[in-house]
Design a protein around this motif. Sequence first.
Motif, PDB file in Angstrom:
ATOM      1  N   ASP A 139       0.799  -1.214   0.000  1.00 18.10           N
ATOM      2  CA  ASP A 139       0.000   0.000   0.000  1.00 18.10           C
ATOM      3  C   ASP A 139       0.838   1.273   0.000  1.00 18.10           C
ATOM      4  O   ASP A 139       0.305   2.370  -0.002  1.00 18.10           O
ATOM      5  CB  ASP A 139      -0.929   0.014   1.217  1.00 18.10           C
TER       6      ASP A 139
ATOM      7  N   ASP B 202       3.221   4.087  -1.668  1.00 24.33           N
ATOM      8  CA  ASP B 202       3.378   4.577  -3.038  1.00 24.33           C
ATOM      9  C   ASP B 202       4.803   4.406  -3.568  1.00 24.33           C
ATOM     10  O   ASP B 202       4.995   4.188  -4.751  1.00 24.33           O
ATOM     11  CB  ASP B 202       2.962   6.047  -3.108  1.00 24.33           C
TER      12      ASP B 202
ATOM     13  N   MET C 102      -3.141   5.428 -12.363  1.00 27.72           N
ATOM     14  CA  MET C 102      -2.330   5.126 -11.179  1.00 27.72           C
ATOM     15  C   MET C 102      -1.472   3.894 -11.453  1.00 27.72           C
ATOM     16  O   MET C 102      -1.744   2.802 -10.948  1.00 27.72           O
ATOM     17  CB  MET C 102      -3.217   4.921  -9.945  1.00 27.72           C
TER      18      MET C 102
ATOM     19  N   ARG D  58       3.889   3.418  -7.257  1.00 26.33           N
ATOM     20  CA  ARG D  58       2.494   3.064  -7.517  1.00 26.33           C
ATOM     21  C   ARG D  58       1.594   4.181  -7.029  1.00 26.33           C
ATOM     22  O   ARG D  58       2.054   5.227  -6.598  1.00 26.33           O
ATOM     23  CB  ARG D  58       2.157   1.741  -6.842  1.00 26.33           C
ATOM     24  N   GLY D  59       0.282   3.949  -7.113  1.00 27.89           N
ATOM     25  CA  GLY D  59      -0.689   4.915  -6.597  1.00 27.89           C
ATOM     26  C   GLY D  59      -0.546   6.271  -7.266  1.00 27.89           C
ATOM     27  O   GLY D  59      -0.526   6.384  -8.487  1.00 27.89           O
ATOM     28  N   GLN D  60      -0.407   7.324  -6.455  1.00 28.71           N
ATOM     29  CA  GLN D  60      -0.324   8.692  -6.962  1.00 28.71           C
ATOM     30  C   GLN D  60       1.107   9.140  -7.250  1.00 28.71           C
ATOM     31  O   GLN D  60       1.338  10.318  -7.526  1.00 28.71           O
ATOM     32  CB  GLN D  60      -0.939   9.650  -5.921  1.00 28.71           C
ATOM     33  N   CYS D  61       2.054   8.220  -7.205  1.00 26.34           N
ATOM     34  CA  CYS D  61       3.463   8.610  -7.331  1.00 26.34           C
ATOM     35  C   CYS D  61       3.738   9.399  -8.609  1.00 26.34           C
ATOM     36  O   CYS D  61       4.379  10.451  -8.580  1.00 26.34           O
ATOM     37  CB  CYS D  61       4.361   7.378  -7.265  1.00 26.34           C
TER      38      CYS D  61
END
Length: 201
Positions: free
Chosen positions: A9, A11, A124, A163-166
Amino acid sequence: MLLPPDVRDIDVFHLRHWLAQPVADALMQALQTQVPWDVHRIRMFGRWLDSPRLSCWMGDADAHYRYSAADFLPHPWTPAVLAVREQLQQAVDGRFNSVLLNRYRDGRDSMGWHSDDEPELGPMPLIASLSLGASRRFLLRRRDDPAQKLEYLLGHGDLLLMRGQCQRDYQHALPKTARVCDERINLTFRQIVAVPHRAGR
């Protein structure tokens, strides 16, 4: 190595020695001799320039990618890279249909500031970056405040997950250095998705 659920989880996550040294040594040797390395041409500041590194775009047949105004059609997977993909997919519980391989011949080869935010990567993206060879500094800076930076020293066999908003929040770079004379190879695994307005390209 399967990453623990709490890590999945985050980023940006740096896992040192994800590949043991003998495995990383063998993989680097295979990549040096089996990958069709080339100097990619990219458009920067209104001009077409040679990338300051050797590269290869590899993946499934439909994993077309557009970067810096240039279109890249994938080379077929080599057995060594395909084996790494399978191992990574199990470790991060994700899917990858392509990989960009970059070969930095010494500290003079580099990667400028950018984000992997092309439409083909989705909103994302999960990007798994595997480093082999010489240790190099990998920098991230916030897009809304470039003075805020993060730095990772990526070594032989290290894995970095973004990952995610990176890609929305950060840019990243691999700067030149006079301190490194040895070679580094980096593999960034990605999942290319269909982009409707680019269909049939």
